[in-house]
Design an enzyme around this catalytic site. Structure first.
Site, mmCIF file in Angstrom:
data_model
loop_
_atom_site.group_PDB
_atom_site.id
_atom_site.type_symbol
_atom_site.label_atom_id
_atom_site.label_comp_id
_atom_site.label_asym_id
_atom_site.label_seq_id
_atom_site.Cartn_x
_atom_site.Cartn_y
_atom_site.Cartn_z
ATOM 1 N N PHE A 233 79.064 65.138 32.050
ATOM 2 C CA PHE A 233 78.532 65.006 30.811
ATOM 3 C C PHE A 233 79.382 65.447 29.569
ATOM 4 O O PHE A 233 79.506 64.702 28.645
ATOM 5 C CB PHE A 233 76.945 65.016 30.831
ATOM 6 N N THR B 37 79.038 69.248 34.105
ATOM 7 C CA THR B 37 80.333 69.007 33.444
ATOM 8 C C THR B 37 80.810 67.436 33.186
ATOM 9 O O THR B 37 81.400 67.140 32.118
ATOM 10 C CB THR B 37 81.424 69.811 34.283
ATOM 11 N N HIS C 102 85.142 74.182 31.300
ATOM 12 C CA HIS C 102 83.828 74.138 31.277
ATOM 13 C C HIS C 102 83.424 75.912 31.255
ATOM 14 O O HIS C 102 83.153 76.148 32.469
ATOM 15 C CB HIS C 102 83.050 73.092 31.906
ATOM 16 N N VAL D 41 82.511 66.025 29.526
ATOM 17 C CA VAL D 41 83.649 65.127 29.712
ATOM 18 C C VAL D 41 83.299 63.916 29.086
ATOM 19 O O VAL D 41 84.127 63.350 28.119
ATOM 20 C CB VAL D 41 83.994 64.861 31.221
ATOM 21 N N MET E 26 83.173 64.478 25.190
ATOM 22 C CA MET E 26 84.670 64.832 24.489
ATOM 23 C C MET E 26 85.449 63.513 24.623
ATOM 24 O O MET E 26 86.206 63.359 23.515
ATOM 25 C CB MET E 26 85.423 65.751 25.625
ATOM 26 N N GLU E 27 85.236 62.811 25.735
ATOM 27 C CA GLU E 27 85.817 61.567 25.721
ATOM 28 C C GLU E 27 85.246 60.619 24.363
ATOM 29 O O GLU E 27 86.200 59.821 23.707
ATOM 30 C CB GLU E 27 85.934 60.749 26.922
ATOM 31 N N ARG F 67 94.783 59.678 24.780
ATOM 32 C CA ARG F 67 94.048 58.611 24.767
ATOM 33 C C ARG F 67 95.041 57.539 24.383
ATOM 34 O O ARG F 67 96.026 57.909 23.660
ATOM 35 C CB ARG F 67 92.847 58.490 23.711
ATOM 36 N N PHE G 208 73.202 71.807 32.059
ATOM 37 C CA PHE G 208 74.081 70.782 31.544
ATOM 38 C C PHE G 208 75.169 70.424 32.450
ATOM 39 O O PHE G 208 76.213 71.426 32.695
ATOM 40 C CB PHE G 208 74.321 70.944 30.119
#
Length: 132
Positions: A38, A36, A70, A40, A43-44, A114, A34
């Site tokens: 993805f 990193t 990660h 991110v 999480m976004e 954000r 998997f």
């Protein structure tokens, strides 16, 4: 107007990983695990989803920063669970604390910022930039 956002709000997202989430999609000499980027994205996404449920008409959110660790690999085929918690509000800037887990252990953590935007104004600027 009072903000619909409150410190302590949480949201969760689960994603079954597959071959399309491999680190090898970014560079062939990486582990088939998997990736990193993805993590991110998850999480976004979980943070954006929390915000989208409370934004006013015409508003959207954009990511403006992330500090990610990660910390453990995840074999493809496992489910990843990401939890976000709103930990700070400064006007239109929201800050989130995130943790990610696979089926065996914690695999990552991050802080993520954000910003609330006016969607029409943002798109006009984007189109203008593309056509200049």
């Amino acid at each position: 107007m009072e903000s619909p956002f409150k410190v302590g709000m949480i949201n969760e997202l689960r994603q079954k990983t597959g071959p399309e989430h491999s680190a090898r999609r970014f560079f062939p000499d990486l582990p088939d695990a998997f990736a990193t980027p993805f993590l991110v994205g998850l999480m976004e996404g979980v943070s954006a989803d929390l915000m989208a449920k409370h934004l006013q008409s015409g508003e959207q959110s954009v990511g403006i920063g992330m500090n990610l660790k990660h910390t453990a690999p995840t074999p493809l085929g496992m489910e990843v669970r990401v939890v976000t918690e709103l930990i700070g509000i400064e006007g239109k800037k929201l800050t989130f604390k995130l943790e990610a887990f696979d089926e065996k252990e914690k695999i990552g953590e991050a802080t993520h910022e954000r910003f609330i935007i006016n969607a029409d104004k943002f798109m006009k600027k984007l189109v203008s930039k593309a056509t200049d």
